[in-house]
Design a protein around this motif. Structure first.
Motif, PDB file in Angstrom:
ATOM      1  N   ALA A  63      -3.337  -5.406 -12.518  1.00 21.41           N
ATOM      2  CA  ALA A  63      -3.252  -4.557 -11.331  1.00 21.41           C
ATOM      3  C   ALA A  63      -1.793  -4.541 -10.904  1.00 21.41           C
ATOM      4  O   ALA A  63      -1.321  -5.466 -10.246  1.00 21.41           O
ATOM      5  N   GLY A  66      -2.199  -2.503  -5.797  1.00 27.91           N
ATOM      6  CA  GLY A  66      -3.562  -2.430  -5.288  1.00 27.91           C
ATOM      7  C   GLY A  66      -4.496  -3.400  -5.983  1.00 27.91           C
ATOM      8  O   GLY A  66      -4.069  -4.432  -6.511  1.00 27.91           O
ATOM      9  N   SER A  67      -5.776  -3.035  -6.000  1.00 31.48           N
ATOM     10  CA  SER A  67      -6.783  -3.923  -6.584  1.00 31.48           C
ATOM     11  C   SER A  67      -7.943  -3.114  -7.157  1.00 31.48           C
ATOM     12  O   SER A  67      -8.139  -1.950  -6.808  1.00 31.48           O
ATOM     13  N   ASN A  84      -5.744  -8.241  -8.490  1.00 32.50           N
ATOM     14  CA  ASN A  84      -4.981  -7.792  -7.323  1.00 32.50           C
ATOM     15  C   ASN A  84      -3.590  -8.412  -7.254  1.00 32.50           C
ATOM     16  O   ASN A  84      -2.941  -8.367  -6.215  1.00 32.50           O
ATOM     17  N   PHE A 103     -11.666   0.661  -6.990  1.00 34.41           N
ATOM     18  CA  PHE A 103     -10.219   0.829  -6.946  1.00 34.41           C
ATOM     19  C   PHE A 103      -9.766   1.028  -5.508  1.00 34.41           C
ATOM     20  O   PHE A 103     -10.320   1.863  -4.785  1.00 34.41           O
ATOM     21  N   ALA A 107      -4.109   2.086  -6.253  1.00 36.66           N
ATOM     22  CA  ALA A 107      -4.199   1.093  -7.329  1.00 36.66           C
ATOM     23  C   ALA A 107      -3.649   1.669  -8.635  1.00 36.66           C
ATOM     24  O   ALA A 107      -3.848   2.840  -8.954  1.00 36.66           O
ATOM     25  N   CYS A 109      -3.641   0.412 -12.711  1.00 32.03           N
ATOM     26  CA  CYS A 109      -4.114  -0.536 -13.723  1.00 32.03           C
ATOM     27  C   CYS A 109      -3.323  -0.313 -15.002  1.00 32.03           C
ATOM     28  O   CYS A 109      -3.414   0.753 -15.625  1.00 32.03           O
TER      29      CYS A 109
END
Length: 134
Positions: A63, A66-67, A84, A103, A107, A109
């Motif tokens: 990440a 965000g998370s 996160n 999400f 976020a 990824c």
């Protein structure tokens, strides 16, 4: 046979600096040669990503901002990992079903993969994944 025990949170070296932190990912961080890097972003609220397993490929998810939650399933057990922290990543070995959900706004990824894209390496139906485990 891959199990959830093979999937691990790994630390990414973090160099702290008052001007901003820096993290470096080299082949000593992930246990495979890096062949592909891609990232997911602008994921709409409530949307889900993933929903597949790989026959051979391994992945390392981070990440960056965000998370989000990663739901892992090895055919016997399920585990939820929340990512996160940009200095920690999740190693997902081959033969593990994964879904990405929840999400946060903004976020990002990052996915580091052990191989280039090959549709033949994907199992995209959960029932077919379960059958592959028996």
């Amino acid at each position: 046979m891959s199990t959830l025990q093979n999937c691990k949170l790994l630390s990414i070296p973090k160099i702290e600096d008052p001007r901003g932190n820096l993290s470096v990912i080299e082949n000593n961080v992930v246990p495979f040669e890096i062949k592909r890097v891609y990232y997911l972003y602008d994921v709409p609220s409530g949307a889900e990503r993933g929903g597949h397993s790989h026959i051979e490929q391994q992945e390392f998810l981070i990440a960056l901002s965000g998370s989000f939650d990663v739901i892992l399933n090895d055919g016997q057990k399920e585990n939820v990992v929340t990512l996160n922290k940009p200095f920690q990543g999740l190693l997902i070995t081959n033969g593990i079903w994964r879904e990405l959900k929840n999400f946060s706004s903004g976020a990002v990824c990052l996915v580091i993969a052990s191989d280039v894209f090959s549709e033949e390496d994907y199992i995209r139906e959960f029932q077919e994944f379960q059958e592959s485990k028996s």
